[in-house]
Write an enzyme that holds these catalytic residues in place. Structure first.
Site, PDB file in Angstrom:
ATOM      1  N   ASP B 454     -25.248   4.511  15.049  1.00 26.26           N
ATOM      2  CA  ASP B 454     -23.994   3.931  14.587  1.00 26.26           C
ATOM      3  C   ASP B 454     -22.949   5.052  14.733  1.00 26.26           C
ATOM      4  OD1 ASP B 454     -22.135   2.360  13.091  1.00 26.26           O
ATOM      5  OD2 ASP B 454     -22.539   3.705  11.400  1.00 26.26           O
ATOM      6  N   GLU B 488       3.922  13.448   3.179  1.00 25.70           N
ATOM      7  CA  GLU B 488       2.795  12.563   2.838  1.00 25.70           C
ATOM      8  C   GLU B 488       2.193  12.870   1.471  1.00 25.70           C
ATOM      9  OE1 GLU B 488       1.824   9.988   4.335  1.00 25.70           O
ATOM     10  OE2 GLU B 488       1.877  10.159   6.513  1.00 25.70           O
ATOM     11  N   SER B 491       1.438   9.994  -0.528  1.00 21.96           N
ATOM     12  CA  SER B 491       0.923   8.838   0.205  1.00 21.96           C
ATOM     13  C   SER B 491      -0.557   8.591  -0.139  1.00 21.96           C
ATOM     14  CB  SER B 491       1.059   9.106   1.701  1.00 21.96           C
ATOM     15  OG  SER B 491       0.275   8.193   2.421  1.00 21.96           O
ATOM     16  N   GLU B 492      -0.944   7.330  -0.094  1.00 23.64           N
ATOM     17  CA  GLU B 492      -2.365   7.009  -0.298  1.00 23.64           C
ATOM     18  C   GLU B 492      -3.002   6.533   0.995  1.00 23.64           C
ATOM     19  OE1 GLU B 492      -2.527   4.314  -3.539  1.00 23.64           O
ATOM     20  OE2 GLU B 492      -2.164   5.891  -5.011  1.00 23.64           O
ATOM     21  N   HIS B 493      -2.218   6.634   2.070  1.00 26.94           N
ATOM     22  CA  HIS B 493      -2.727   6.191   3.370  1.00 26.94           C
ATOM     23  C   HIS B 493      -3.782   7.201   3.864  1.00 26.94           C
ATOM     24  CE1 HIS B 493      -2.778   5.139   7.614  1.00 26.94           C
ATOM     25  NE2 HIS B 493      -2.224   3.978   7.255  1.00 26.94           N
ATOM     26  N   GLY B 523       5.720   4.660   9.809  1.00 26.07           N
ATOM     27  CA  GLY B 523       5.430   5.990   9.299  1.00 26.07           C
ATOM     28  C   GLY B 523       6.092   6.199   7.948  1.00 26.07           C
ATOM     29  N   VAL B 524       6.544   7.409   7.700  1.00 22.11           N
ATOM     30  CA  VAL B 524       7.202   7.683   6.415  1.00 22.11           C
ATOM     31  C   VAL B 524       8.461   8.512   6.663  1.00 22.11           C
ATOM     32  CG1 VAL B 524       5.068   7.681   5.053  1.00 22.11           C
ATOM     33  CG2 VAL B 524       5.884   9.823   6.049  1.00 22.11           C
ATOM     34  N   ALA B 526      10.993  11.229   4.265  1.00 24.57           N
ATOM     35  CA  ALA B 526      11.043  11.921   2.976  1.00 24.57           C
ATOM     36  C   ALA B 526      12.213  12.897   3.011  1.00 24.57           C
ATOM     37  CB  ALA B 526       9.732  12.658   2.740  1.00 24.57           C
ATOM     38  N   LEU B 534      10.848  13.116   9.071  1.00 29.89           N
ATOM     39  CA  LEU B 534      10.294  11.854   9.577  1.00 29.89           C
ATOM     40  C   LEU B 534       8.899  12.136  10.120  1.00 29.89           C
ATOM     41  CD1 LEU B 534      13.300  10.390  11.617  1.00 29.89           C
ATOM     42  CD2 LEU B 534      12.404   9.520   9.445  1.00 29.89           C
TER      43      LEU B 534
END
Lengths: 74, 789
Positions: B454, B488, B491-493, B523-524, B526, B534
């Protein structure tokens, strides 16, 4: 048939078979070259080995039959 | 009505051969309510699965007793081991005493019997050859050490079963009886004084007892693996109760207890570290040779050894739930289970005894009615003996050959051949952190042709990591990563978390951004120290008017490798890019390379798109990829490979891949840590080290090699010996095999098998041979280095 009877019947059968084989041996060894000791000793040995061979075969046959009978009753 | 099924283990004493195994199994299976009975000769145990409403343990013990053996239920594993050890010690003592008694007497009897030969007349007194004295010396040997064979065969016969004891009893009994008759009535026609079989009866007994003694000595050594694992369990634990430190028995620790561990102490149960820092030696449980660092939040395994620092942990698993207890149970189960090859050997051995008695009868009849008349020569001698048959009559001669056939046919070593090797193999595997769930798994693993891996979580770490950081001229990689991490931070991504993790690993300063805005699908953005950051894809950059043309070439190259690329810009100026991807585990490439070396075909299966899958496959060295396969279809793909005649192992994480693991000939679940009981699959690798797949296959192959060698040694004596004993060569060679030589061959057979098995203890997997013991260093796989280093 319960287990007790099973053991008795099967003991009767394998002892009978072994006796027949031993008697056959005794008769076959009736030629003059065989002494009585050889005939008797041989017959005893043949009887013993025949018992050992036939005992598990006969017993497992009767056990199988007993199991089949019990299952049929259920 | 639902029937509850229970599983228990019975300790069975008195078993000596494969036919005993068959008899005990049959006796148990015939009981109403017993659904399964598996008997292991090497451990002397029977595992039964039964319905307690229909049959009791006492009834099972009774049934076993009726066929000539003794059975006692086993309650606790530790007690069982103690009892097994005790029983083995008793057996060693009993057979040792019998041997010590029988050996000197047999030597004296042999010297007395052969005093007329060679140089013996010079130093053996004449009176020692007196037949009455020989009879007097033989009697205590036959009815002392030899008594066990008569008693056991009588017990068996009463229940209608024939076993190896019967072969011995008839052999010893007949030899002794003829000798007695010839002593008391020499003219009775049994061969007279030329057929004094006292030495046969005595030496036969001695050699058989010697075989039993050696078997008892070596049998327990194969179960050392379990004993070693059991010995890891500390007896005492130090816990915090009511604010004070207390020493309590390890089995009294409860889930939630705070346990204190000092340097040099063993960890009593499984748990999670609360405070403190240390390095723990987990080698005895996981096979990992390097000490593993432990800090707050890390899992610790009961039975492992704390090396350097002190720490406290909260107990999460105790008693039978701990990883160590589960490992012991798995190894035990595997050692009790039967491989298909063993079932065949047991069946053959079980029916062999009957066949041998039938053959002995035929041999007797042949030599009595025909053979003696046409072929007998009075100068006949015994093989490897100065003794000549002389005046033996037709009955004595036929009986002698018949008895020798009985003795030489004994399949005593067959019963040990497979289980002893399986026990040694599973034990050896456990030492390396590889747990086979059954002997059938070992046999199947030795025949594999294809290994299917796998991808996610098996070949790769299963979580994204930063693989490349590219900075434009004038910017540094550290600055690019730092700004991305600031953006980030909240962020929780998963991609954001990977960036923050990479920045933390490089010890970059990550301050919270003033403001943070996630732009879905882009994206994000800040704000930090009056500048705008960016982080996102091409679309985001185009929309915000950021020129990324200088980075596009590199971005395309990274994307072709299956990586996700994110551009970083500050105040609308492109600073660089960050690539994130699932990375290979440390040893994936090496494991694949080793599997290729073993001649196996290696395939990767994944639900990912083809491009990503092929990229990973290239890095790891796999040449065949099954991509875009849904989890539920993986089993179907395995089935297709099997339909092509491949014997397939599936390597997966054990939970998500359960159907494919079950479908495969061998399912290998990796990296279970302490959750061993949850794992599906036939083989469990405790560590996440994929090289253990190679270790598992090598041990399986070595074990099966040993099984085949053992079966060869077990049967070769019978195969060669029976025709010679039956007198096949007699018309040409005029020699016969004496019963005592036949017994010696049989004892040699058992000893060959047990010694051959013990050689497996010296086996070392090839990976461990390459590195000196204790110097196993990680070998980096061909995975891309994080941060573009």
């Amino acid at each position: 048939m319960n287990e007790h009877v099973l053991f008795r019947v099967s003991a009767l059968v394998y002892t009978g078979i072994s006796l027949v084989v031993a008697i056959l041996f005794f008769v076959a060894a009736s030629a003059p070259e065989y002494s009585m000791t050889a005939r008797v000793g041989g017959a005893v040995w043949v009887f013993l080995l025949s018992m050992i061979v036939s005992m598990p075969i006969v017993m497992s046959y009767f056990k199988r039959r007993l199991r089949d009978v019990r299952e049929d009753r259920r | 009505m639902a029937h509850q099924t229970e599983r228990r283990t019975l300790q069975v004493r008195g078993m000596t051969c494969a036919s005993c195994v068959a008899h005990v199994e049959q006796a148990l299976r015939e009981l109403p309510g017993v659904s399964q009975a598996l008997v292991n000769l090497a451990t002397g145990t029977a595992k039964v699965e039964y319905d307690p409403t229909k049959v009791s343990l006492e009834q099972m013990a009774q049934a076993v007793q009726e066929v000539g053996y003794e059975a006692v239920p086993v309650d606790e594993r530790a007690e069982a081991l103690d009892r097994e050890r005790e029983a083995r010690h008793r057996e060693i003592k009993r057979q040792g005493l019998s041997l010590a008694f029988a050996t000197p007497l047999s030597v004296i009897i042999m010297l007395g019997t052969f005093r007329d030969y060679w140089i013996l007349p010079y130093f053996v007194p004449e009176w020692l050859g007196n037949k009455f004295l020989l009879g007097l010396l033989t009697t205590p040997v036959v009815f002392g050490p030899g008594r066990q064979f008569f008693v056991n065969s009588w017990r068996g016969l009463r229940a209608g079963v024939t076993d190896m004891n019967l072969l011995y009893a008839t052999g010893i009994g007949a030899a002794y009886l003829i000798a007695v008759i010839n002593t008391l009535w020499p003219t009775a026609g049994f061969g007279g004084e030329g057929a004094m079989f006292y030495e046969s009866a005595a030496l036969l007994t001695t050699f058989i007892v010697l075989g039993r003694f050696l078997e008892a000595l070596t049998r327990g050594r194969t179960s050392e693996a379990i004993r070693k694992l059991m010995s890891l369990q500390p007896k005492i634990a130090r816990v915090l109760r009511d604010g004070s430190e207390r020493e309590i028995p390890a089995e009294a620790v409860q889930v939630g207890d705070i346990v204190i561990v000092r340097p040099g102490e063993r960890i009593p149960v499984d748990g999670v570290v609360l405070e403190g820092y240390s390095a723990v030696d987990e080698s005895m449980v996981t096979g990992e040779s390097m000490p593993v660092e432990k800090k707050a939040g890390d899992e610790v395994i009961g039975g492992t050894l704390n090396k350097t620092g002190a720490f406290q942990f909260r107990a999460t698993k105790v008693g039978g739930e701990t990883a160590l207890a589960q490992i012991i149970k798995l190894v035990e189960d595997a050692q009790t289970s039967k491989a298909p090859i063993q079932k065949l050997a047991d069946w053959v051995a079980g029916h062999f005894i009957l066949g041998v008695h039938a053959l002995a009868l035929l041999v007797f009849l042949f030599w009595f009615f025909a053979g003696y008349k046409y072929f007998f020569d009075p100068h006949t001698s015994f093989l490897l003996s100065p003794h000549k048959l002389g005046e033996i009559g037709v009955f004595g001669f036929s009986l002698l050959l018949s008895i020798t056939v009985l003795v030489i046919s004994c399949p005593c070593a067959v019963g040990l051949a497979t289980p002893s090797a399986m026990m040694a193999g599973t034990g050896k595997a456990a030492e390396h952190g590889v747990l086979f769930k059954g002997a059938d798994a070992i046999e199947a693993a030795s025949k594999l042709t294809t290994i299917v891996f796998d991808k996610t979580g098996t070949l790769t770490k299963g979580e994204p990591s930063v693989t490349d950081v590219i900075a434009r001229e004038g910017a540094s990689e550290a600055e690019v990563l730092r700004l991305a991490a600031i953006a980030e931070k909240n962020s929780e991504h998963p991609l954001g978390e990977a960036i923050v993790r990479a920045a933390q690993e490089r010890k970059l300063e990550i301050v919270p951004a003033k403001s943070f805005n996630a732009i879905p699908g882009h994206g994000v953005e800040a704000h930090h120290e009056n500048s705008e950051i960016l982080l996102g894809n091409r679309k985001l950059m185009h929309e915000r008017g950021v020129d990324i043309s200088a980075l596009l070439g590199k971005a395309a190259e990274l994307e072709s490798q299956g990586k996700t690329v994110m551009f970083v810009a500050q105040d609308r100026q492109a600073l660089g890019l960050i690539a994130v991807a699932d990375t290979l585990k440390e040893y994936s490439a090496e494991a694949v390379q080793q599997l290729h070396r073993l001649g196996l075909s290696v395939i990767m299966i994944t639900g990912d798109n083809k491009r990503t899958a092929e990229s990973i496959a290239r890095q790891v060295g796999i040449d065949r990829v099954l991509a875009e396969v849904l989890p539920q279809d993986k089993a179907e793909e395995i089935k297709k490979l099997q339909a092509q005649g491949q014997r397939v192992a599936m390597v997966g994480d054990g939970i998500n891949d359960a159907p494919a693991l079950a479908q495969a000939d061998v399912g290998i679940a990796i990296g279970s840590g302490t959750d061993i009981a949850k794992e599906t699959g036939h083989v469990i690798l405790i560590k996440e080290d994929l090289r253990d797949v190679v270790v598992a296959l090598e041990i399986a192959k070595a074990t099966m090699r040993k099984v085949k060698q053992n079966l060869f040694w077990a049967f070769i004596y019978n195969v060669l010996g029976i025709p010679i004993a039956a007198g096949l060569l007699y018309p040409i060679a005029k020699i016969v095999v004496s019963p005592e030589l036949a017994a010696f061959f049989m004892a040699t057979s058992s000893v060959s098998v047990t010694l051959n098995t013990l050689l497996l203890k010296r086996f070392r997997p090839s990976l461990h041979k390459m590195l000196p013991e204790g110097a196993k260093q990680p070998v980096p796989a061909a995975a891309p280095a994080a941060g573009g280093e």
